[in-house]
Design a protein around this motif. Structure first.
Motif, PDB file in Angstrom:
ATOM      1  N   LEU A 162     -54.150  88.352   6.349  1.00 20.53           N
ATOM      2  CA  LEU A 162     -55.387  88.646   7.047  1.00 20.53           C
ATOM      3  C   LEU A 162     -55.873  87.384   7.744  1.00 20.53           C
ATOM      4  CD1 LEU A 162     -57.627  90.759   7.602  1.00 20.53           C
ATOM      5  CD2 LEU A 162     -58.781  89.873   5.563  1.00 20.53           C
ATOM      6  N   ILE A 163     -56.106  87.465   9.061  1.00 18.67           N
ATOM      7  CA  ILE A 163     -56.645  86.326   9.812  1.00 18.67           C
ATOM      8  C   ILE A 163     -58.159  86.456   9.911  1.00 18.67           C
ATOM      9  CG2 ILE A 163     -56.677  85.207  12.076  1.00 18.67           C
ATOM     10  CD1 ILE A 163     -53.727  86.161  12.377  1.00 18.67           C
ATOM     11  N   THR A 164     -58.616  87.646  10.298  1.00 17.62           N
ATOM     12  CA  THR A 164     -60.043  87.942  10.394  1.00 17.62           C
ATOM     13  C   THR A 164     -60.191  89.459  10.455  1.00 17.62           C
ATOM     14  OG1 THR A 164     -62.109  87.419  11.583  1.00 17.62           O
ATOM     15  CG2 THR A 164     -60.147  87.844  12.926  1.00 17.62           C
ATOM     16  N   THR A 165     -61.404  89.933  10.598  1.00 19.88           N
ATOM     17  CA  THR A 165     -61.636  91.365  10.780  1.00 19.88           C
ATOM     18  C   THR A 165     -62.394  91.570  12.088  1.00 19.88           C
ATOM     19  OG1 THR A 165     -63.744  91.447   9.626  1.00 19.88           O
ATOM     20  CG2 THR A 165     -61.738  91.761   8.300  1.00 19.88           C
TER      21      THR A 165
ATOM     22  N   TYR B  36     -59.508  97.797  10.808  1.00 21.19           N
ATOM     23  CA  TYR B  36     -60.089  96.765  11.669  1.00 21.19           C
ATOM     24  C   TYR B  36     -59.710  95.345  11.256  1.00 21.19           C
ATOM     25  CZ  TYR B  36     -62.489 100.819  13.355  1.00 21.19           C
ATOM     26  OH  TYR B  36     -62.748 102.056  13.869  1.00 21.19           O
ATOM     27  N   SER B  37     -58.545  95.204  10.648  1.00 18.05           N
ATOM     28  CA  SER B  37     -58.032  93.886  10.293  1.00 18.05           C
ATOM     29  C   SER B  37     -57.322  93.267  11.491  1.00 18.05           C
ATOM     30  CB  SER B  37     -57.027  93.996   9.135  1.00 18.05           C
ATOM     31  OG  SER B  37     -57.656  94.443   7.965  1.00 18.05           O
TER      32      SER B  37
ATOM     33  N   ASP C 177     -56.706 102.311  11.216  1.00 17.78           N
ATOM     34  CA  ASP C 177     -57.407 102.339  12.497  1.00 17.78           C
ATOM     35  C   ASP C 177     -57.976 100.971  12.865  1.00 17.78           C
ATOM     36  OD1 ASP C 177     -56.903 105.055  12.505  1.00 17.78           O
ATOM     37  OD2 ASP C 177     -58.978 105.649  12.119  1.00 17.78           O
ATOM     38  N   GLY C 178     -57.897 100.647  14.162  1.00 17.78           N
ATOM     39  CA  GLY C 178     -58.534  99.455  14.693  1.00 17.78           C
ATOM     40  C   GLY C 178     -57.844  98.142  14.403  1.00 17.78           C
ATOM     41  N   THR C 179     -56.662  98.166  13.827  1.00 17.45           N
ATOM     42  CA  THR C 179     -55.961  96.938  13.451  1.00 17.45           C
ATOM     43  C   THR C 179     -55.338  96.262  14.660  1.00 17.45           C
ATOM     44  OG1 THR C 179     -55.512  97.775  11.230  1.00 17.45           O
ATOM     45  CG2 THR C 179     -54.061  96.040  12.022  1.00 17.45           C
ATOM     46  N   VAL C 180     -55.332  94.929  14.644  1.00 17.18           N
ATOM     47  CA  VAL C 180     -54.645  94.112  15.634  1.00 17.18           C
ATOM     48  C   VAL C 180     -53.572  93.328  14.892  1.00 17.18           C
ATOM     49  CG1 VAL C 180     -54.864  92.207  17.288  1.00 17.18           C
ATOM     50  CG2 VAL C 180     -56.706  93.901  17.078  1.00 17.18           C
ATOM     51  N   ILE C 181     -52.320  93.402  15.391  1.00 20.77           N
ATOM     52  CA  ILE C 181     -51.205  92.708  14.746  1.00 20.77           C
ATOM     53  C   ILE C 181     -50.656  91.679  15.724  1.00 20.77           C
ATOM     54  CG2 ILE C 181     -48.975  92.948  13.617  1.00 20.77           C
ATOM     55  CD1 ILE C 181     -49.683  95.909  13.115  1.00 20.77           C
TER      56      ILE C 181
END
Length: 190
Positions: free
Chosen positions: A185-188, A175-176, A158-162
């Motif tokens: 991983l770039i940020t959270t 939320y990664s 949930d909440g991930t941005v790719i």
């Protein structure tokens, strides 16, 4: 995962014959209709036509789902997609992907369901066949950028941005914000 679905047909043996008719209509007509966001797509009600067909094909299909121009999902019989989610222009998915609610997917994303076997050096890779088919699961509130490639069996929480053009070959925490090849991983978002 998604909570509310339209399910006009069950998975009884006779229903597969009916679903075959919807698949023929999808691949023969609806897949070629213009993008939902273009003037011609709005004129022809492309979004509504593709949605009407897909909710009869998919195992589960939520409300306000957008299947874009050129989206290929195989037979689609095991696909689950939640409310307010979509599949981008020219995306390719195996027929068993599970997509949650509020998922945005950019154009030309590609999901792999299996890979080639290659570990037996005494045989050619070509003759070793394939790995078992794996299910990719996309959680809720996920943003998938353009041309993202998913290796088999990924779970996007949930909440991930790719980021665009990411190769997702491992799983990350909820939320990664991930990107790159291979994905890192770039940020959270927390």
């Amino acid at each position: 995962m998604a909570s509310t679905y339209n399910r006009p047909y069950s998975n009884k043996p006779g229903d597969h014959k009916i679903k075959l008719i919807w698949l023929v209509l999808y691949y023969g007509l609806a897949i070629h209709l213009p993008s939902s966001y273009s003037f011609m797509g709005k004129l022809f009600r492309a979004k509504a036509i593709r949605y009407a067909l897909c909710k009869r094909i998919f195992l589960k299909c939520g409300k306000n789902v957008n299947i874009e121009h050129g989206c290929n999902f195989g037979s689609g019989l095991e696909i689950e997609i939640g409310d307010n989610s979509g599949m981008g222009i020219n995306c390719t998915l195996p027929s068993n992907v599970k997509i949650g609610d509020n998922v945005m997917m950019g154009p030309q994303c590609f999901f792999l369901a299996f890979n080639h076997e290659y570990k037996d050096k005494s045989k050619s890779i070509r003759s070793q066949g394939y790995t078992d088919k794996k299910v990719t699961r996309i959680g809720n509130d996920v943003w998938i950028g353009r041309e993202v490639l998913f290796t088999p069996g990924r779970t996007v929480k949930d909440g991930t941005v790719i980021a665009a053009r990411t190769v997702v070959c491992k799983d990350f925490a909820p939320y990664s914000v991930i990107g790159g090849n291979p994905a890192r991983l770039i940020t959270t978002r927390e």
